[in-house]
Design a protein around this motif. Structure first.
Motif, PDB file in Angstrom:
ATOM      1  N   MET A   1      98.711  43.357  52.500  1.00  0.00           N
ATOM      2  CA  MET A   1      98.697  43.985  51.193  1.00  0.00           C
ATOM      3  C   MET A   1      99.152  43.024  50.098  1.00  0.00           C
ATOM      4  SD  MET A   1      97.837  46.741  49.902  1.00  0.00           S
ATOM      5  CE  MET A   1      98.083  48.079  48.853  1.00  0.00           C
ATOM      6  N   ASP A   2     100.151  42.154  50.426  1.00  0.00           N
ATOM      7  CA  ASP A   2     100.631  41.187  49.444  1.00  0.00           C
ATOM      8  C   ASP A   2      99.543  40.191  49.075  1.00  0.00           C
ATOM      9  OD1 ASP A   2     103.129  42.311  49.223  1.00  0.00           O
ATOM     10  OD2 ASP A   2     104.006  41.052  50.793  1.00  0.00           O
ATOM     11  N   SER A   3      98.722  39.812  50.030  1.00  0.00           N
ATOM     12  CA  SER A   3      97.647  38.859  49.734  1.00  0.00           C
ATOM     13  C   SER A   3      96.607  39.478  48.807  1.00  0.00           C
ATOM     14  CB  SER A   3      96.993  38.358  51.022  1.00  0.00           C
ATOM     15  OG  SER A   3      96.336  39.424  51.687  1.00  0.00           O
ATOM     16  N   VAL A   4      96.366  40.769  48.925  1.00  0.00           N
ATOM     17  CA  VAL A   4      95.429  41.458  48.033  1.00  0.00           C
ATOM     18  C   VAL A   4      96.003  41.510  46.628  1.00  0.00           C
ATOM     19  CG1 VAL A   4      94.303  43.674  47.556  1.00  0.00           C
ATOM     20  CG2 VAL A   4      94.401  42.813  49.899  1.00  0.00           C
ATOM     21  N   LYS A   5      97.302  41.801  46.506  1.00  0.00           N
ATOM     22  CA  LYS A   5      97.956  41.822  45.187  1.00  0.00           C
ATOM     23  C   LYS A   5      97.932  40.439  44.543  1.00  0.00           C
ATOM     24  CE  LYS A   5     101.114  45.696  45.859  1.00  0.00           C
ATOM     25  NZ  LYS A   5     102.530  46.101  45.927  1.00  0.00           N
ATOM     26  N   ALA A   6      98.178  39.415  45.339  1.00  0.00           N
ATOM     27  CA  ALA A   6      98.164  38.044  44.815  1.00  0.00           C
ATOM     28  C   ALA A   6      96.764  37.658  44.362  1.00  0.00           C
ATOM     29  CB  ALA A   6      98.663  37.068  45.881  1.00  0.00           C
ATOM     30  N   GLU A   7      95.769  38.029  45.159  1.00  0.00           N
ATOM     31  CA  GLU A   7      94.388  37.712  44.788  1.00  0.00           C
ATOM     32  C   GLU A   7      93.976  38.468  43.533  1.00  0.00           C
ATOM     33  OE1 GLU A   7      90.015  37.789  46.905  1.00  0.00           O
ATOM     34  OE2 GLU A   7      91.801  37.733  48.180  1.00  0.00           O
ATOM     35  N   LEU A   8      94.409  39.727  43.415  1.00  0.00           N
ATOM     36  CA  LEU A   8      94.121  40.531  42.233  1.00  0.00           C
ATOM     37  C   LEU A   8      94.795  39.935  40.995  1.00  0.00           C
ATOM     38  CD1 LEU A   8      92.710  43.048  41.156  1.00  0.00           C
ATOM     39  CD2 LEU A   8      94.753  44.359  41.737  1.00  0.00           C
ATOM     40  N   ALA A   9      96.037  39.503  41.140  1.00  0.00           N
ATOM     41  CA  ALA A   9      96.748  38.876  40.022  1.00  0.00           C
ATOM     42  C   ALA A   9      96.055  37.586  39.596  1.00  0.00           C
ATOM     43  CB  ALA A   9      98.196  38.594  40.417  1.00  0.00           C
ATOM     44  N   GLU A  10      95.598  36.807  40.572  1.00  0.00           N
ATOM     45  CA  GLU A  10      94.885  35.562  40.262  1.00  0.00           C
ATOM     46  C   GLU A  10      93.572  35.855  39.548  1.00  0.00           C
ATOM     47  OE1 GLU A  10      92.939  31.750  42.589  1.00  0.00           O
ATOM     48  OE2 GLU A  10      94.457  32.953  43.620  1.00  0.00           O
ATOM     49  N   LEU A  11      92.875  36.896  39.987  1.00  0.00           N
ATOM     50  CA  LEU A  11      91.613  37.275  39.357  1.00  0.00           C
ATOM     51  C   LEU A  11      91.846  37.748  37.919  1.00  0.00           C
ATOM     52  CD1 LEU A  11      88.599  37.611  39.703  1.00  0.00           C
ATOM     53  CD2 LEU A  11      89.005  39.870  40.689  1.00  0.00           C
ATOM     54  N   ARG A  12      92.906  38.533  37.707  1.00  0.00           N
ATOM     55  CA  ARG A  12      93.234  38.988  36.346  1.00  0.00           C
ATOM     56  C   ARG A  12      93.529  37.803  35.432  1.00  0.00           C
ATOM     57  NH1 ARG A  12      96.709  43.932  38.441  1.00  0.00           N
ATOM     58  NH2 ARG A  12      95.135  45.556  38.275  1.00  0.00           N
ATOM     59  N   LEU A  13      94.265  36.827  35.950  1.00  0.00           N
ATOM     60  CA  LEU A  13      94.586  35.636  35.164  1.00  0.00           C
ATOM     61  C   LEU A  13      93.316  34.868  34.818  1.00  0.00           C
ATOM     62  CD1 LEU A  13      96.660  33.718  33.915  1.00  0.00           C
ATOM     63  CD2 LEU A  13      96.838  32.598  36.144  1.00  0.00           C
TER      64      LEU A  13
END
Length: 157
Positions: A1-13
């Motif tokens: 789940m943390d990897s999905v949040k990190a990927e989502l944060a990177e995509l938002r950036l």
């Protein structure tokens, strides 16, 4: 789940950075269209004018350094001195004859001769240093400042 949040944060950036670049490009295109139509759209602050003047000064020095072979054909010494003095004035820094000669890279006697001519033409103003009578401060005149700002406002950067 943390990897999905990190990927989502990177995509938002990434999306945020892309939107910022789109806005910059849109402004460049808009400004370019305004200049093409003969409209002057730049109405900058002191900070904007410092930035534009510094870019112009840097470009002029780069041009001289790249093209000049020691004969001075590509040097714009008076213009560069005026820009340098203008920038210092906006930053509320006082400029001496010796400091402007040194920053322009021309001999002191040549700088003094150019400064005297520009003072005679009303482009620069001299004032005595109250704490040291041997030192003279140089500033652009109100008229010269206005002319420089007109030129910088229409510059393509």
């Amino acid at each position: 789940m943390d990897s999905v949040k990190a990927e989502l944060a990177e995509l938002r950036l990434t999306i945020k950075q892309a939107n910022e670049k789109f806005e910059i490009l849109d402004k460049i295109i808009s400004d370019s269209a305004d200049r093409t139509n003969g409209q002057q759209s730049f109405n900058g602050t002191g900070v904007d004018m410092i930035d534009r003047a510094e870019k112009c000064l840097h470009w002029g020095r780069q041009k001289t350094g790249t093209l000049d072979t020691g004969n001075g054909l590509f040097a714009d010494s008076c213009w560069n001195m005026c820009l340098d003095i203008y920038i210092c004035g906006l930053k509320e820094e006082q400029v001496t004859v010796s400091s402007i000669a040194q920053s322009s890279g021309i001999p002191m006697t040549t700088a003094m001769r150019y400064i005297n001519v520009m003072v005679e033409q009303g482009l620069l103003e001299k004032s005595a240093n109250p704490s040291d009578n041997r030192m003279v401060f140089i500033a652009v005149s109100h008229e010269c400042r206005s002319k420089i700002e007109t030129l910088l406002s229409s510059a393509p950067f």
